[in-house]
Design a protein around this motif. Structure first.
Motif, PDB file in Angstrom:
ATOM      1  N   GLU A 348     -38.309 -47.644   5.818  1.00  0.00           N
ATOM      2  CA  GLU A 348     -38.305 -48.502   4.628  1.00  0.00           C
ATOM      3  C   GLU A 348     -36.934 -49.087   4.319  1.00  0.00           C
ATOM      4  O   GLU A 348     -36.816 -50.034   3.544  1.00  0.00           O
ATOM      5  CB  GLU A 348     -38.803 -47.705   3.423  1.00  0.00           C
ATOM      6  N   LEU A 349     -35.889 -48.554   4.945  1.00  0.00           N
ATOM      7  CA  LEU A 349     -34.543 -49.102   4.719  1.00  0.00           C
ATOM      8  C   LEU A 349     -34.397 -50.483   5.330  1.00  0.00           C
ATOM      9  O   LEU A 349     -33.496 -51.247   4.947  1.00  0.00           O
ATOM     10  CB  LEU A 349     -33.487 -48.158   5.318  1.00  0.00           C
ATOM     11  N   GLY A 350     -35.258 -50.792   6.318  1.00  0.00           N
ATOM     12  CA  GLY A 350     -35.198 -52.112   6.941  1.00  0.00           C
ATOM     13  C   GLY A 350     -33.998 -52.312   7.829  1.00  0.00           C
ATOM     14  O   GLY A 350     -33.604 -53.458   8.090  1.00  0.00           O
ATOM     15  N   ALA A 351     -33.398 -51.226   8.322  1.00  0.00           N
ATOM     16  CA  ALA A 351     -32.192 -51.343   9.144  1.00  0.00           C
ATOM     17  C   ALA A 351     -32.474 -51.154  10.627  1.00  0.00           C
ATOM     18  O   ALA A 351     -31.548 -51.080  11.433  1.00  0.00           O
ATOM     19  CB  ALA A 351     -31.158 -50.300   8.691  1.00  0.00           C
ATOM     20  N   ASP A 352     -33.767 -51.080  11.005  1.00  0.00           N
ATOM     21  CA  ASP A 352     -34.144 -50.894  12.412  1.00  0.00           C
ATOM     22  C   ASP A 352     -33.401 -49.715  13.040  1.00  0.00           C
ATOM     23  O   ASP A 352     -32.886 -49.798  14.159  1.00  0.00           O
ATOM     24  CB  ASP A 352     -33.881 -52.165  13.224  1.00  0.00           C
ATOM     25  N   LEU A 353     -33.325 -48.617  12.310  1.00  0.00           N
ATOM     26  CA  LEU A 353     -32.642 -47.435  12.827  1.00  0.00           C
ATOM     27  C   LEU A 353     -33.437 -46.828  13.976  1.00  0.00           C
ATOM     28  O   LEU A 353     -34.672 -46.809  13.968  1.00  0.00           O
ATOM     29  CB  LEU A 353     -32.466 -46.396  11.722  1.00  0.00           C
ATOM     30  N   VAL A 354     -32.719 -46.353  14.974  1.00  0.00           N
ATOM     31  CA  VAL A 354     -33.343 -45.645  16.102  1.00  0.00           C
ATOM     32  C   VAL A 354     -33.399 -44.168  15.721  1.00  0.00           C
ATOM     33  O   VAL A 354     -32.366 -43.504  15.634  1.00  0.00           O
ATOM     34  CB  VAL A 354     -32.547 -45.840  17.401  1.00  0.00           C
ATOM     35  N   VAL A 355     -34.601 -43.652  15.479  1.00  0.00           N
ATOM     36  CA  VAL A 355     -34.755 -42.284  14.977  1.00  0.00           C
ATOM     37  C   VAL A 355     -35.172 -41.358  16.101  1.00  0.00           C
ATOM     38  O   VAL A 355     -36.145 -41.613  16.803  1.00  0.00           O
ATOM     39  CB  VAL A 355     -35.801 -42.236  13.832  1.00  0.00           C
ATOM     40  N   ARG A 356     -34.407 -40.302  16.288  1.00  0.00           N
ATOM     41  CA  ARG A 356     -34.713 -39.266  17.271  1.00  0.00           C
ATOM     42  C   ARG A 356     -35.032 -37.971  16.536  1.00  0.00           C
ATOM     43  O   ARG A 356     -34.777 -37.821  15.350  1.00  0.00           O
ATOM     44  CB  ARG A 356     -33.536 -39.015  18.217  1.00  0.00           C
ATOM     45  N   ARG A 357     -35.571 -37.026  17.282  1.00  0.00           N
ATOM     46  CA  ARG A 357     -35.825 -35.695  16.734  1.00  0.00           C
ATOM     47  C   ARG A 357     -35.163 -34.638  17.602  1.00  0.00           C
ATOM     48  O   ARG A 357     -35.109 -34.755  18.819  1.00  0.00           O
ATOM     49  CB  ARG A 357     -37.326 -35.393  16.648  1.00  0.00           C
ATOM     50  N   ALA A 358     -34.658 -33.609  16.948  1.00  0.00           N
ATOM     51  CA  ALA A 358     -34.120 -32.440  17.633  1.00  0.00           C
ATOM     52  C   ALA A 358     -34.556 -31.213  16.844  1.00  0.00           C
ATOM     53  O   ALA A 358     -34.984 -31.324  15.688  1.00  0.00           O
ATOM     54  CB  ALA A 358     -32.591 -32.510  17.732  1.00  0.00           C
ATOM     55  N   GLU A 359     -34.467 -30.051  17.458  1.00  0.00           N
ATOM     56  CA  GLU A 359     -34.865 -28.814  16.795  1.00  0.00           C
ATOM     57  C   GLU A 359     -33.675 -27.888  16.648  1.00  0.00           C
ATOM     58  O   GLU A 359     -32.748 -27.900  17.479  1.00  0.00           O
ATOM     59  CB  GLU A 359     -35.968 -28.101  17.584  1.00  0.00           C
ATOM     60  N   SER A 360     -33.705 -27.084  15.604  1.00  0.00           N
ATOM     61  CA  SER A 360     -32.609 -26.140  15.379  1.00  0.00           C
ATOM     62  C   SER A 360     -33.106 -25.020  14.470  1.00  0.00           C
ATOM     63  O   SER A 360     -33.999 -25.220  13.637  1.00  0.00           O
ATOM     64  CB  SER A 360     -31.413 -26.840  14.730  1.00  0.00           C
TER      65      SER A 360
END
Length: 629
Positions: A348-360
């Motif tokens: 929704e920020l509209g910044a075309d962010l590349v979102v990844r996931r990691a676990e910890s």
């Protein structure tokens, strides 16, 4: 286009972050390089796709899909996949730096071939299989495990490398899990004998090269290297169970080996090795340089990279900073929310962010929720920046449950439900407890245990239950008789298992029982026979007479539907579920999928029995709920 030479990419900077160093190897996926991550000031490995593959959109999609899957796989025996991207014509993936020395180099000392005792070799192969099991659970097959892909570091840790990120088009087909089992069997043979093998050679027997090899070890290698895939253990989890079973049967101290036959593993100091790998030169140069002293490689990057390449990097960074827009967005705090919700907030920020996931691990945030972001909340980000959602997998240290006095099978279940996945079983003599009884655990009950470390379960000495899945009924009964155990036969239909073949056993392979104890084996009677409607019952006759006499439409419908009017017509699943229907008498391995009551489930570990019904146990149960069919 030809594969680029090492000098072509050396010194190249990807996305202003990863400075490529020496090329380490090449394969179907591309070329693998050491690299310096300027953002976190650390060494990483970067795989760059071949230019010819980049021109193929299908190949790029396959590469990205494989990397995205690998980003979800975490195991101490695998280099973690950190991310991927595309910078112009360069498609790449980033993984943790590979530390250690390959077994191919460990096993050679000049012209002499070295070998290990069976116990030491089994320990190494067990670690390899554990890593391969993590891949198999994610639906990934390595397909090319060789001695050079197995690294041993200075702390004795085993790391499996060389995982293809792109299928080899020349192979003509996708590899299956039995190929990784075959490769592990070949590796075990080489470790014990010091003799190399061809990729499809088999069946192999170490006793043909080395005297005094225990028969169980010989059969373990022969089974895995059988030229017919269906006669091998089907995947890494199955073979690991067999390896652990044989390890327990070896005389104590076997792992120490004969000093004349076993060589201590020579390892490379982390800094010296990293420097050698990052510096330009041939493989022979790297071997000669590995003992040199010096500053950590990332401190020497300005010396290693040519002045021209460094100038280009600096100009690019300075120019980008000068031209970058001033409008930035503050990264919101999404900790505590579900990953899907966090991704929606970022979108929704509209910044075309590349979102990844990691676990910890996280002591404060419940398992499955976002524990943190990288960069942290409040950081200014710009269009196209990468944001990693760090998802909690619960606390790393949890209380060890009290399993003393119970059976080994019960102990495994309780420990797995508590969050422990690495469980080691050792046998000890006890004059008081019956064989197969749990005597103690380390850490002890009530203590905090590290989920990354093994829990050692001490069990009163007894008989080790052999693996029986895939054998026929007569063979299974004979194996149990030889072990001093009694077979209890349970027959059940199975759509995919031939008549007479064992497809379930209780307790699981490797369990410890007293002599003459019962082992239940489930034998296939073939596909389930379809229901046959009863003929010529009074109701049927009346229905037919009613139909002939023009009775009500309801009777006609009931007759056509095969329903007797009491709601007894045969219903069923709508066919949209994958996997077979769950059956209480079927033994399921890790990763097996079933459907039950309109939902799909995946086995988290070995499971069997009506008391392990899908849906029972929630997040800590043996079945992972994959959602409705």
């Amino acid at each position: 286009m030809a594969t680029p030479s090492p000098d072509t990419l050396f010194g190249l900077t990807l996305h202003g972050r990863y400075v490529l160093g020496q090329r380490v190897r090449s394969g179907p996926s591309g070329t693998v390089h050491t690299a310096h991550d300027l953002t976190v000031d650390n060494l990483v490995m970067v795989t760059v796709m071949h230019p010819g593959s980049v021109a193929d959109p299908g190949a790029v999609h396959a590469f990205d899909s494989r990397v995205q899957t690998l980003e979800t796989v975490t195991h101490p025996g695998l280099a973690r996949t950190l991310g991927h991207g595309r910078d112009g014509d360069h498609v790449y993936a980033v993984t943790e730096y590979e530390r250690g020395e390959g077994l191919d180099r460990v096993l050679t000392d000049g012209d002499a071939a070295l070998r290990y005792s069976p116990g030491t070799a089994l320990t190494i192969v067990a670690d390899v299989l554990s890593a391969l099991d993590a891949l198999h659970q994610a639906g990934i097959v390595h397909g090319g495990v060789e001695a050079g892909h197995v690294l041993l570091d200075d702390e004795g840790r085993v790391t499996v490398t060389g995982l293809p990120l792109l299928a080899d088009a020349s192979a003509g087909r996708e590899p299956d899990t039995s190929e990784d089992v075959h490769a592990a069997g070949r590796l075990l043979h080489t470790l014990i004998t010091g003799v190399g093998t061809a990729p499809h050679e088999g069946p192999l027997r170490p006793s043909s090269h080395v005297d005094g090899i225990p028969p169980d070890v010989d059969m373990l290698v022969a089974n895995a290297t059988d030229p017919t895939p269906r006669y091998r253990p089907r995947d890494a989890a199955k073979y690991l169970t067999m390896v652990e079973q044989v390890m327990r049967s070896l005389p104590r101290g076997d792992g120490d080996g004969d000093p004349a036959e076993t060589r201590p593993i020579p390892v490379i100091g982390a800094e010296a090795q990293a420097g050698a790998a990052f510096a330009p030169g041939t493989g022979a140069d790297r071997g000669r340089n590995r003992g040199r002293e010096g500053a950590p490689p990332w401190r020497r990057v300005p010396v290693l990279v040519s002045a021209a390449a460094l100038a280009v990097v600096l100009l690019a960074v300075v120019g980008w900073a000068a031209l970058a827009p001033d409008d930035t967005i503050e990264l919101p705090d999404v900790t505590g929310s579900a990953p899907a919700e966090a991704e929606a907030v970022l979108a929704e920020l509209g910044a075309d962010l590349v979102v990844r996931r990691a676990e910890s691990y996280d002591d404060a945030v419940e398992s499955g929720a976002v524990a943190a972001t990288e960069p942290a909340a409040g950081t200014e980000v710009e269009t196209g920046d990468e944001v990693t959602l760090v998802v909690s997998i619960g606390a790393r240290s949890v209380e060890v449950p009290d399993v003393t006095g119970g059976t080994e099978s019960e102990a495994r279940t309780a420990l797995r439900e508590a969050g422990f996945t690495d469980i080691e079983v050792v046998m000890e003599h006890s004059g008081e407890e019956a064989p197969g009884t749990v005597l103690s655990t380390k850490p002890a009950a009530g203590e905090q245990g590290d989920r990354e470390e093994p829990v050692v379960v001490s069990v009163s000495e007894g008989v080790v239950v052999p693996s029986l899945i895939g054998t026929d009924q007569a063979e299974a009964a004979a194996l149990l008789d030889e072990a001093g155990l009694t077979a209890v036969i349970v027959e059940a239909p199975h759509d995919d298992v031939v008549v007479g073949e064992v497809f379930g056993q209780d307790p699981e392979p490797g369990s410890i029982l007293p002599e003459d104890a019962n082992v239940s084996i489930t034998v296939s009677t073939g596909p389930e026979e379809p229901e046959v409607e009863e003929s010529e019952t009074e109701d049927d006759e009346e229905d037919r007479e009613g139909e002939r006499d023009g009775d009500t439409d309801q009777e006609e419908d009931r007759d056509r539907d095969g329903d007797d009017g009491q709601g007894g017509g045969r219903g069923g699943d709508d066919g949209s579920c994958s996997g077979a229907a769950w059956h209480p008498n079927t033994q399921y391995q890790t990763g097996d999928r079933v459907h039950y009551q309109g939902r799909e489930y995946e086995a988290r570990w070995w499971v069997e029995g009506a008391h392990n019904r899908p849906g029972d146990g929630g997040d800590w149960g043996p079945w992972a709920d994959l959602g409705p069919c």
